[in-house]
Design an enzyme around this catalytic site. Structure first.
Site, short mmCIF file in Angstrom:
data_model
loop_
_atom_site.label_atom_id
_atom_site.label_comp_id
_atom_site.label_asym_id
_atom_site.label_seq_id
_atom_site.Cartn_x
_atom_site.Cartn_y
_atom_site.Cartn_z
N SER A 80 2.11 -109.47 93.33
CA SER A 80 1.77 -109.42 91.70
C SER A 80 0.94 -110.93 91.10
O SER A 80 0.36 -111.30 92.07
CB SER A 80 2.79 -110.45 91.13
OG SER A 80 2.59 -111.97 90.35
N TYR B 92 8.95 -117.92 92.86
CA TYR B 92 8.73 -115.93 92.67
C TYR B 92 7.37 -115.60 93.18
O TYR B 92 7.02 -114.97 94.07
CB TYR B 92 8.12 -116.05 91.38
CG TYR B 92 8.32 -114.11 90.98
CD1 TYR B 92 8.76 -113.70 91.02
CD2 TYR B 92 6.66 -113.85 90.61
CE1 TYR B 92 8.20 -111.99 91.49
CE2 TYR B 92 6.81 -113.15 90.03
CZ TYR B 92 7.11 -111.61 90.91
OH TYR B 92 6.62 -110.34 89.98
N1 LIG Z 1 6.05 -106.22 85.09
C1 LIG Z 1 5.27 -107.26 85.30
O1 LIG Z 1 4.76 -107.29 84.61
C2 LIG Z 1 5.35 -107.26 87.08
C3 LIG Z 1 3.31 -108.06 87.33
C4 LIG Z 1 3.44 -108.45 88.59
C5 LIG Z 1 4.56 -108.18 89.28
N2 LIG Z 1 5.92 -107.37 89.44
C6 LIG Z 1 6.70 -106.55 90.15
O2 LIG Z 1 5.93 -105.31 90.04
C7 LIG Z 1 8.11 -105.14 90.86
C8 LIG Z 1 8.61 -104.16 89.53
O3 LIG Z 1 8.35 -104.93 88.25
P1 LIG Z 1 9.83 -104.82 87.70
O4 LIG Z 1 8.93 -105.65 85.97
O5 LIG Z 1 9.70 -103.25 86.87
O6 LIG Z 1 10.87 -105.28 87.14
P2 LIG Z 1 12.23 -104.91 86.87
O7 LIG Z 1 13.27 -105.88 87.08
O8 LIG Z 1 12.38 -103.98 85.56
O9 LIG Z 1 12.67 -103.76 87.86
C9 LIG Z 1 13.11 -103.84 89.41
C10 LIG Z 1 14.45 -103.16 89.46
O10 LIG Z 1 14.85 -103.90 90.71
C11 LIG Z 1 15.64 -103.52 91.06
N3 LIG Z 1 16.74 -104.66 92.33
C12 LIG Z 1 16.16 -105.68 92.01
N4 LIG Z 1 16.77 -106.81 92.54
C13 LIG Z 1 17.06 -105.36 94.24
C14 LIG Z 1 17.58 -105.77 95.01
N5 LIG Z 1 18.27 -106.45 95.59
N6 LIG Z 1 17.99 -104.56 95.57
C15 LIG Z 1 18.38 -103.54 94.90
N7 LIG Z 1 17.50 -103.14 93.61
C16 LIG Z 1 16.33 -104.53 93.08
C17 LIG Z 1 16.90 -104.13 89.48
O11 LIG Z 1 17.90 -104.33 89.14
C18 LIG Z 1 15.62 -103.52 88.54
O12 LIG Z 1 16.15 -102.50 87.67
C19 LIG Z 1 8.71 -105.57 91.23
O13 LIG Z 1 8.59 -106.13 92.37
C20 LIG Z 1 8.11 -106.74 90.11
O14 LIG Z 1 8.11 -108.58 90.73
C21 LIG Z 1 6.22 -107.07 88.18
#
Ligand SMILES: NC(=O)c1ccc[n+]([C@@H]2O[C@H](COP(=O)([O-])OP(=O)(O)OC[C@H]3O[C@@H](n4cnc5c(N)ncnc54)[C@H](O)[C@@H]3O)[C@@H](O)[C@H]2O)c1
Length: 346
Positions: free
Chosen positions: A136, A161
């Site tokens: 991130s 985080y």
């Molecule tokens: N969206 C953003 O702006 C952003 C920015 C930086 C980093 N990220 C990272 O990108 C990745 C995806 O983010 P996103 O925006 O799609 O988030 P999101 O929350 O929509 O997707 C994450 C998914 O993982 C699932 N999940 C969480 N913990 C779990 C576990 N222990 N076992 C199985 N499934 C699990 C959740 O149910 C969810 O559907 C994450 O790692 C997030 O930290 C996202």
């Protein structure tokens, strides 16, 4: 082009497949004809209906297998690797969100540390071609030097985080060094788009507007020194990942691990982003949309600016995100109004 394009004969294991980015990536790979094994625990951090709506789109693909499970369950992860023998693993499952890590720190340790460790262990025991995992932009903490470059020091995370994401980079480096697992970490910069995450500001503002509420903007109301964010449209994130998937890092200094920023390389003031969202919603609805706003102090853990240097990514896969907020937010606004079936006259 001097990089390999996607290999559709391989099996791709995507954790967090019912999540925002995981869904888009899964859909793209399935559309290309790849086999995709999706894992997600469908947790209720935000409205699970959105997760089920995404899965409804993925399920009809013949080459899609969905497994409801938690990556912190080590035996389950090992069994999935044993059965499906993925060639490429993309770890997107995580407890996301900066502010929630103050409320519920345990969830971050469980999913982001224990869960990611299980993925690394599985990759150790079932060799794969490439592990790609989500880091991130929050690892840059309150760094002042912009744009953020991958070589910058990131030793001062300002939220748990961010600390878990930085830990993931260290853990992946170590596993890559010890067990020769080719691994790529991706520092995403504020990703937005249709079917996005309701916990993110643009989605929350829109929801608040339609429920007749006031939106809270955590920027001290100081537009001169407003927060800057590199808002990145989800299609750009997916294209970046897709290009990297079949290009694992080459071994250098005994390790084949790399970290890349994926961000828009064009930060916007938070207020500009909000005004653009108002305009896009006005276009979708055919009438003027102005949010009721209240300005609040900056929240602990929030950082003043995020701004990605994309030089490394461009060098590796000849790509940098390009979607403007006008274009991306219009797609979000059109989707939101249709998904929640809002009438033109409200
Ligand atoms: N969206 C953003 O702006 C952003 C920015 C930086 C980093 N990220 C990272 O990108 C990745 C995806 O983010 P996103 O925006 O799609 O988030 P999101 O929350 O929509 O997707 C994450 C998914 O993982 C699932 N999940 C969480 N913990 C779990 C576990 N222990 N076992 C199985 N499934 C699990 C959740 O149910 C969810 O559907 C994450 O790692 C997030 O930290 C996202």
């Amino acid at each position: 082009m001097n990089f390999n394009t996607l290999d559709t004969s391989k099996t791709y294991l995507i954790t967090g497949a019912a999540g925002f980015i995981g869904y888009y990536l899964s859909r793209t790979l399935l559309e290309r004809g790849c086999r995709v094994i999706g894992i997600d625990n469908i947790n209720n951090y935000y409205d699970v209906n959105l997760k089920y709506s995404r899965l409804e789109i993925l399920n009809p693909f013949e080459k899609f297998t969905f497994i409801k499970g938690d990556i912190s369950d080590k035996n389950m992860i090992a069994a999935i690797f044993e059965e499906h023998k993925p060639h490429v693993v993309v770890n997107l499952a995580a407890q996301a969100g900066v502010r929630y890590s103050i409320e519920n720190p345990d969830a971050y340790i469980q999913s982001n540390i224990v869960g990611f460790h299980n993925i690394l262990e599985a990759c150790r025991h079932h060799p794969i071609d490439h592990l790609v995992y989500a880091s991130s932009s929050s690892v840059y903490g309150a760094n002042h030097k912009v744009p953020f470059e991958e070589s910058d020091r990131v030793d001062n995370p300002v939220s748990l985080y961010a600390a878990t994401k930085k830990s993931n980079e260290l853990m992946a480096y170590t596993y890559s060094h010890l067990y020769k697992i080719p691994a790529t970490g991706l520092r995403f910069f504020t990703v937005y788009g249709p079917l996005g995450r309701p916990d993110m500001a643009y989605f929350g503002f829109t929801k608040q507007y339609f429920s007749g509420g006031t939106i809270k903007i955590f920027n001290n109301g100081d537009f001169e020194n407003d927060l800057y964010r590199d808002f990145t449209y989800v299609d750009d994130i997916v294209e970046g990942i897709e290009r990297l998937l079949c290009n694992p890092p080459l071994e250098e200094d005994n390790v084949n691990h790399r970290v890349y920023n994926i961000g828009n390389n064009s930060p916007e003031k938070l207020m500009t982003f909000i005004q653009t969202l108002e305009k896009c919603l006005s276009n979708s609805l055919g009438r003027e949309v102005i949010f009721e706003k209240s300005f609040e102090p900056i929240k602990p853990g929030d950082v003043p600016a995020t701004y990605a240097s994309t030089d490394l990514l461009e060098k590796a896969v000849e790509f940098k995100p390009k979607t403007s907020i006008e274009e991306g937010l219009q797609k979000f606004a059109d989707w939101y109004c249709e998904f929640y079936q809002l009438s033109i006259s409200k």
